[in-house]
Motif scaffolding. Sequence first.
Motif, mmCIF file in Angstrom:
data_model
loop_
_atom_site.group_PDB
_atom_site.id
_atom_site.type_symbol
_atom_site.label_atom_id
_atom_site.label_comp_id
_atom_site.label_asym_id
_atom_site.label_seq_id
_atom_site.Cartn_x
_atom_site.Cartn_y
_atom_site.Cartn_z
ATOM 1 N N PHE A 70 62.035 123.143 -3.242
ATOM 2 C CA PHE A 70 62.120 122.196 -4.353
ATOM 3 C C PHE A 70 60.729 121.892 -4.913
ATOM 4 C CE2 PHE A 70 65.721 121.298 -1.518
ATOM 5 C CZ PHE A 70 66.754 121.652 -2.371
ATOM 6 N N ALA A 71 59.779 121.638 -4.019
ATOM 7 C CA ALA A 71 58.412 121.374 -4.455
ATOM 8 C C ALA A 71 57.843 122.585 -5.178
ATOM 9 C CB ALA A 71 57.537 121.007 -3.264
ATOM 10 N N ARG A 72 58.079 123.761 -4.633
ATOM 11 C CA ARG A 72 57.556 124.981 -5.263
ATOM 12 C C ARG A 72 58.115 125.157 -6.676
ATOM 13 N NH1 ARG A 72 54.744 128.110 -1.764
ATOM 14 N NH2 ARG A 72 55.025 127.620 0.441
ATOM 15 N N GLY A 73 59.376 124.807 -6.875
ATOM 16 C CA GLY A 73 59.986 124.926 -8.200
ATOM 17 C C GLY A 73 59.330 124.000 -9.210
ATOM 18 N N THR A 74 59.140 122.739 -8.840
ATOM 19 C CA THR A 74 58.530 121.799 -9.779
ATOM 20 C C THR A 74 57.054 122.132 -10.000
ATOM 21 O OG1 THR A 74 58.058 120.187 -8.036
ATOM 22 C CG2 THR A 74 60.129 119.929 -9.232
ATOM 23 N N MET A 75 56.387 122.567 -8.953
ATOM 24 C CA MET A 75 54.968 122.900 -9.093
ATOM 25 C C MET A 75 54.765 124.187 -9.888
ATOM 26 S SD MET A 75 53.518 121.726 -5.431
ATOM 27 C CE MET A 75 53.917 120.096 -4.849
ATOM 28 N N LYS A 76 55.692 125.105 -9.766
ATOM 29 C CA LYS A 76 55.619 126.333 -10.571
ATOM 30 C C LYS A 76 55.745 125.975 -12.051
ATOM 31 C CE LYS A 76 57.795 130.797 -11.338
ATOM 32 N NZ LYS A 76 58.954 131.641 -11.072
ATOM 33 N N ASN A 77 56.664 125.075 -12.371
ATOM 34 C CA ASN A 77 56.828 124.636 -13.761
ATOM 35 C C ASN A 77 55.556 123.968 -14.277
ATOM 36 O OD1 ASN A 77 59.459 125.570 -13.935
ATOM 37 N ND2 ASN A 77 60.348 123.607 -13.363
ATOM 38 N N GLY A 101 48.088 116.184 -1.169
ATOM 39 C CA GLY A 101 47.404 117.425 -1.506
ATOM 40 C C GLY A 101 48.280 118.651 -1.576
ATOM 41 N N VAL A 102 49.575 118.476 -1.622
ATOM 42 C CA VAL A 102 50.484 119.622 -1.597
ATOM 43 C C VAL A 102 50.320 120.503 -2.844
ATOM 44 C CG1 VAL A 102 52.522 118.473 -2.562
ATOM 45 C CG2 VAL A 102 52.808 120.324 -0.935
ATOM 46 N N PHE A 103 50.021 119.924 -4.005
ATOM 47 C CA PHE A 103 49.801 120.743 -5.199
ATOM 48 C C PHE A 103 48.507 121.549 -5.068
ATOM 49 C CE2 PHE A 103 48.606 121.150 -9.854
ATOM 50 C CZ PHE A 103 49.532 122.144 -10.131
ATOM 51 N N LEU A 104 47.510 120.978 -4.399
ATOM 52 C CA LEU A 104 46.271 121.717 -4.134
ATOM 53 C C LEU A 104 46.570 122.952 -3.279
ATOM 54 C CD1 LEU A 104 44.010 118.670 -3.212
ATOM 55 C CD2 LEU A 104 44.100 119.857 -5.414
ATOM 56 N N ASP A 105 47.397 122.781 -2.255
ATOM 57 C CA ASP A 105 47.792 123.913 -1.402
ATOM 58 C C ASP A 105 48.532 124.970 -2.222
ATOM 59 O OD1 ASP A 105 46.692 122.561 0.773
ATOM 60 O OD2 ASP A 105 48.625 121.720 1.399
ATOM 61 N N PHE A 106 49.420 124.513 -3.084
ATOM 62 C CA PHE A 106 50.185 125.424 -3.941
ATOM 63 C C PHE A 106 49.242 126.232 -4.834
ATOM 64 C CE2 PHE A 106 52.391 126.248 -7.985
ATOM 65 C CZ PHE A 106 53.518 126.928 -7.536
ATOM 66 N N LEU A 107 48.271 125.553 -5.444
ATOM 67 C CA LEU A 107 47.311 126.243 -6.310
ATOM 68 C C LEU A 107 46.493 127.261 -5.516
ATOM 69 C CD1 LEU A 107 46.055 123.259 -8.502
ATOM 70 C CD2 LEU A 107 47.449 125.195 -9.267
#
Length: 167
Positions: A70-77, A101-107
């Motif tokens: 779910f987080a990956r989907g919103t962060m991808k958008n 910091g989860v978006f930092l990890d995603f980036l």
Amino acid sequence: SINCNICGYDGSGDPASAFGSLRGNTQRFLGQNFRLWKCPKCLSIHNIDPVDFADIYRDYALGRRTLDVFARGTMKNLLNRLVKAGLKKEHRILDYGCGNGVFLDFLRERGYHHVQGYDPFVANFSVLPENSISNFDCIVANDVIEHVAAPSDMVAECIRLCAAGGL
């Protein structure tokens, strides 16, 4: 007296229909009602009573967010919107209000290596990165402005932290 901290409107004479309340939505605040006012000029919603942000965010659910599907989907958008606006992998990025910091990890997973976070309510991110004035090519403040006491001050700070021509 009630004043809008977004547009400056004086709402002290507003009708009762401009006021309401909302029950807390986390376990600790389920029994508490928060008195609200909606600015008729800019339509922003304000808590009438003082807010202890440090107390509220002590157990904020998004502070425990993980990189699940779910987080990956919103962060991808979000990332797609940033790329469309001009974000490049070599840009220096600040996630202002980064939570855990989860978006930092995603980036970082996607090859963005110049990323830093700031969140005054999270110990690991509670200090702005050194030498940060006019240093970032992109500042992300996703779901943040509604969580600060002085939104215009927060926006001014982001402008100060952003390099000329930045996002």
